[in-house]
Design a protein around this motif. Sequence first.
Motif, PDB file in Angstrom:
ATOM      1  N   ILE A   1     -29.584  19.717 -29.890  1.00  0.00           N
ATOM      2  CA  ILE A   1     -31.074  19.340 -29.320  1.00  0.00           C
ATOM      3  C   ILE A   1     -32.095  19.442 -30.109  1.00  0.00           C
ATOM      4  CG2 ILE A   1     -32.506  19.540 -27.299  1.00  0.00           C
ATOM      5  CD1 ILE A   1     -30.091  20.563 -25.687  1.00  0.00           C
ATOM      6  N   GLU A   2     -32.777  18.444 -30.440  1.00  0.00           N
ATOM      7  CA  GLU A   2     -33.807  18.620 -31.322  1.00  0.00           C
ATOM      8  C   GLU A   2     -35.359  18.438 -30.857  1.00  0.00           C
ATOM      9  OE1 GLU A   2     -32.993  15.206 -34.035  1.00  0.00           O
ATOM     10  OE2 GLU A   2     -31.461  16.200 -35.119  1.00  0.00           O
ATOM     11  N   ASP A   3     -35.454  18.835 -29.684  1.00  0.00           N
ATOM     12  CA  ASP A   3     -36.708  18.953 -28.993  1.00  0.00           C
ATOM     13  C   ASP A   3     -36.813  20.313 -28.419  1.00  0.00           C
ATOM     14  OD1 ASP A   3     -35.539  18.609 -26.473  1.00  0.00           O
ATOM     15  OD2 ASP A   3     -35.983  16.698 -26.212  1.00  0.00           O
ATOM     16  N   GLU A   4     -37.931  20.757 -27.591  1.00  0.00           N
ATOM     17  CA  GLU A   4     -38.174  21.822 -26.963  1.00  0.00           C
ATOM     18  C   GLU A   4     -37.288  22.327 -25.846  1.00  0.00           C
ATOM     19  OE1 GLU A   4     -39.820  19.187 -24.107  1.00  0.00           O
ATOM     20  OE2 GLU A   4     -40.022  19.305 -26.322  1.00  0.00           O
ATOM     21  N   LYS A   5     -36.351  21.223 -25.639  1.00  0.00           N
ATOM     22  CA  LYS A   5     -35.211  21.528 -24.233  1.00  0.00           C
ATOM     23  C   LYS A   5     -34.121  22.396 -25.065  1.00  0.00           C
ATOM     24  CE  LYS A   5     -36.734  17.332 -22.133  1.00  0.00           C
ATOM     25  NZ  LYS A   5     -37.448  16.834 -23.540  1.00  0.00           N
ATOM     26  N   LYS A   6     -34.076  22.662 -26.416  1.00  0.00           N
ATOM     27  CA  LYS A   6     -33.230  23.260 -27.048  1.00  0.00           C
ATOM     28  C   LYS A   6     -32.603  24.646 -26.601  1.00  0.00           C
ATOM     29  CE  LYS A   6     -31.699  24.617 -31.806  1.00  0.00           C
ATOM     30  NZ  LYS A   6     -30.500  23.687 -32.090  1.00  0.00           N
ATOM     31  N   THR A   7     -31.331  24.700 -25.847  1.00  0.00           N
ATOM     32  CA  THR A   7     -30.692  26.196 -25.742  1.00  0.00           C
ATOM     33  C   THR A   7     -29.329  26.009 -25.956  1.00  0.00           C
ATOM     34  OG1 THR A   7     -29.890  25.358 -23.236  1.00  0.00           O
ATOM     35  CG2 THR A   7     -32.360  26.205 -23.661  1.00  0.00           C
ATOM     36  N   GLU A   8     -28.560  26.988 -26.259  1.00  0.00           N
ATOM     37  CA  GLU A   8     -27.245  27.040 -26.677  1.00  0.00           C
ATOM     38  C   GLU A   8     -26.181  26.422 -25.680  1.00  0.00           C
ATOM     39  OE1 GLU A   8     -25.911  30.498 -28.834  1.00  0.00           O
ATOM     40  OE2 GLU A   8     -27.451  30.634 -30.171  1.00  0.00           O
ATOM     41  N   PRO A   9     -26.405  27.028 -24.246  1.00  0.00           N
ATOM     42  CA  PRO A   9     -25.645  26.408 -23.544  1.00  0.00           C
ATOM     43  C   PRO A   9     -25.575  24.958 -23.173  1.00  0.00           C
ATOM     44  CG  PRO A   9     -26.729  28.717 -22.639  1.00  0.00           C
ATOM     45  CD  PRO A   9     -27.000  28.164 -23.849  1.00  0.00           C
ATOM     46  N   ALA A  10     -26.934  24.396 -23.071  1.00  0.00           N
ATOM     47  CA  ALA A  10     -27.092  23.010 -23.088  1.00  0.00           C
ATOM     48  C   ALA A  10     -26.434  22.146 -24.126  1.00  0.00           C
ATOM     49  CB  ALA A  10     -28.620  22.687 -23.190  1.00  0.00           C
ATOM     50  N   GLU A  11     -26.381  22.582 -25.393  1.00  0.00           N
ATOM     51  CA  GLU A  11     -25.981  21.978 -26.517  1.00  0.00           C
ATOM     52  C   GLU A  11     -24.530  21.984 -26.243  1.00  0.00           C
ATOM     53  OE1 GLU A  11     -28.977  22.610 -30.070  1.00  0.00           O
ATOM     54  OE2 GLU A  11     -27.605  24.140 -30.139  1.00  0.00           O
TER      55      GLU A  11
END
Length: 832
Positions: free
Chosen positions: A651-661
């Motif tokens: 993820i390349e915006d502020e929503k970046k979290t490891e579980p989401a990726e």
Amino acid sequence: MNSKSNGLKDKLGKIHSFIHKFGKYFIIACLILFCVLCIKNKDQFAERVAKGVPESGMEKIAIADGDTIKQEFKANFTSAERIDFRVGRNYGDARPGSIDLTIKDSKGNVVFHITPTMEEVDGRAEVKSTMRRRELHDDRWYKVVVNQKLEKGETYTYEIKGIGINKKDPLYIYISKDMGSVFQPLVKNNKTQDIRLCARVWTTQIDMWAIGLTIAIAVGLIVLLLVQLNIPEKWNKWLTWALFIVNPWLAFYMVEKVFYNPISVMGILSYALNVIWFYIIFAILLLIFNRVKYAVIVGNLLLYGCAVGNYFVMQFRGTPITPADIWALGTAMDVADHYTLSYDKAAIVATIICLGLCIIAWKLDTIKAFRWKHRLAVLAVVVVATLGQSFFCTRVNFLEAHNVKVEFFNQKKGYKRNGFVLSFLLNVQYLLGTEPEGYSVDKVKDIAKNYEVTTGQNKNLKQKPNVVVIMNETFSDLNVVNKIKTNKEVMPYINSMKENTIKGDMLVSVFGGGTSNSEYEFLTGNSVSSLPLNGNAYTQFVKHEVPSLATQLKEQGYDTTAFHPYKPNAWNRQSVYPLLGFDNFLDESSLDESKVRRIRGWVSDESDYDKIIETFENRKSDNPLFMFNVTIQNHGGYLLPDDNFKQEITIEDEKKTEPAERYLSLIHESDRAFKKLIDYFKEQKEPTIVVMFGDHQPKLEDEFYELLYGKDLNSLNIKEMQKKFTVPFVIWANYDIKEQENVKLTSANYLSTLMLKQTNLKMTPYNQYLEELEKQIPAINANGYVTKDGKNVATQDEEDKDKWLTNYQYLQYNSLLDYKHRVDSFFSVKEK
């Protein structure tokens, strides 16, 4: 006789002494282990804290077009999750202009940039899908979620520039001279001033003081256990009863603390009802044991166990335990080993409270609470109190008038406001399936006579097509909530599908779990909205034959097979599938493990689809095949990586979290596997239609969904909430069907009817009814429904129920629960 009696007393005394000594050292061992775990898992004491200015001695400076202010801050922390600025908001007419907010490191590299309009800064604008997250309230803090990692010790600069802001109506930002050591003096239009912006940077850091205090309390409890206390009998009695009086209040705090539910947000009535229930619980235990010590210890351990269970369920699926979950306990235990269990600071604090209460009770001498006569009197009081409290909890209108109510589409919010025990008990009254008001078999027959057996719209088909339906575990497109910028397209193949393809989004009734309710809606055409609150059709209600898509296709000569690459008892499928009309059920035991690829321990979609192909090729009859498949690759538990799975999505915006990726990478893998399956059926001569849809969205951390929504989850309205219950679907055929993309939002109960319309198969009168219902109520789920003019209505907001919904309830009740008087012809393709 006396000698025998004395011998028995001696034996009992020795047993009691052994249990007491064993229990003491066992608890000491547990406390030592607890201290070790606290030190080893200190990250669990992390909490969000604000680095910034006190809200005192403030003034304001004006920012207009062309003005620029800069302020440096030294990062003594490793991340900036959010930055808040105190601003003077204009609550009158919207004003023009915007601000350009940039954060740079010491080398001048931009690490964050956003350009909100003044309308947004003033808190007037709705969250748009293209903007970064801001969380605006009625206070004067303008909050910008940054979600960026920082280099500890590095100096950063944030810069605010006014663009097109009228000088007669500027943006006022609060300043202060008393700022502490975080921020450096402010620079406005290249002039340094001995003032600082009223700003605060939110970060997460480990609370070392809490770790030390927790360990100190644990050590104190060990000392208390080891010290021999000689408490006079009179004082022991008084202390015992004092503990019993105080304990329910502390247990109430403990239970709410486990999942960080501050009791300060509860209303007085909710608070009082909870405390009364806690006293009733401990009073019942006191009557059972007739010993305060045992009532306190057992009660605290039971309540703590329930609270911890709720804590983990909240972690797994994002919603608390309800009475309906009792029937799904087996399934929950089966999948629990695929999740990472961890305690946070609040749960650890609750643990030490529980241990402390139990140890204090343990140190007090055991005394009998009541003689039999008094015990019976107390029993009468407890019975009256329980009945009275239970009756009071059914006075729904009165309770709702005092803001004590069940939150049907946001149970988490309801549990936070009402408390765990009270919320759980309030849900009990919605547990049983009851006959809809006004229902009768004659009314069902009156509805049924207006519909008949019809045929799908594809008149060019010369033979019955094979039907392959895939309910893909936790398959969703999170862009329906808000756009996520990724390094590559997450679902390139599915997004590219056009020829002989129908695609769109649909509502389901579950989030983060409850898979079987989505398959129930698809297979039967019924909606979970007609079941008791949080009910589960498979575990509670499908105890007899129920008409479904499988029975409908079986009547037309199909072989019907269900396949799920996991344990057969999950969601009671081994019992339910035959009752829904499936001839065969293939579970994980049908797989050749040497050929199976697993991801995070689950069977991959690729291996799952290989089994579909194998089943298709090894058919022993010439009958067309209906295969219903529930995958498992994307099942929850996204905290830990899998060394055997390459994560391709970032993820390349502020929503970046490891579980989401990790989750998006799994969806990318599903997309690749689906292409392989479609490519196979493209080469087959037999006509085949393939349906694929998701059962629910993933349970990712609340912080991620708040980033996605751009607001606090507790502030979501019904339209916004329904986005969390939206999943994609795809219908594809290797023969000609009319292509449709971005189909109007529908729901799972309509999808099988939409699929049948693309065939030459017979459709039941119920299918015809569902077609008509969809025109009036385009989408429906357990939270509410969408009207034909696009209005979202929440279940609890219904006043005069729509006639179509009332009739729909009658038909579903007749299909599922009033099976002895079922109007079978309405749910069958057999001609009358």
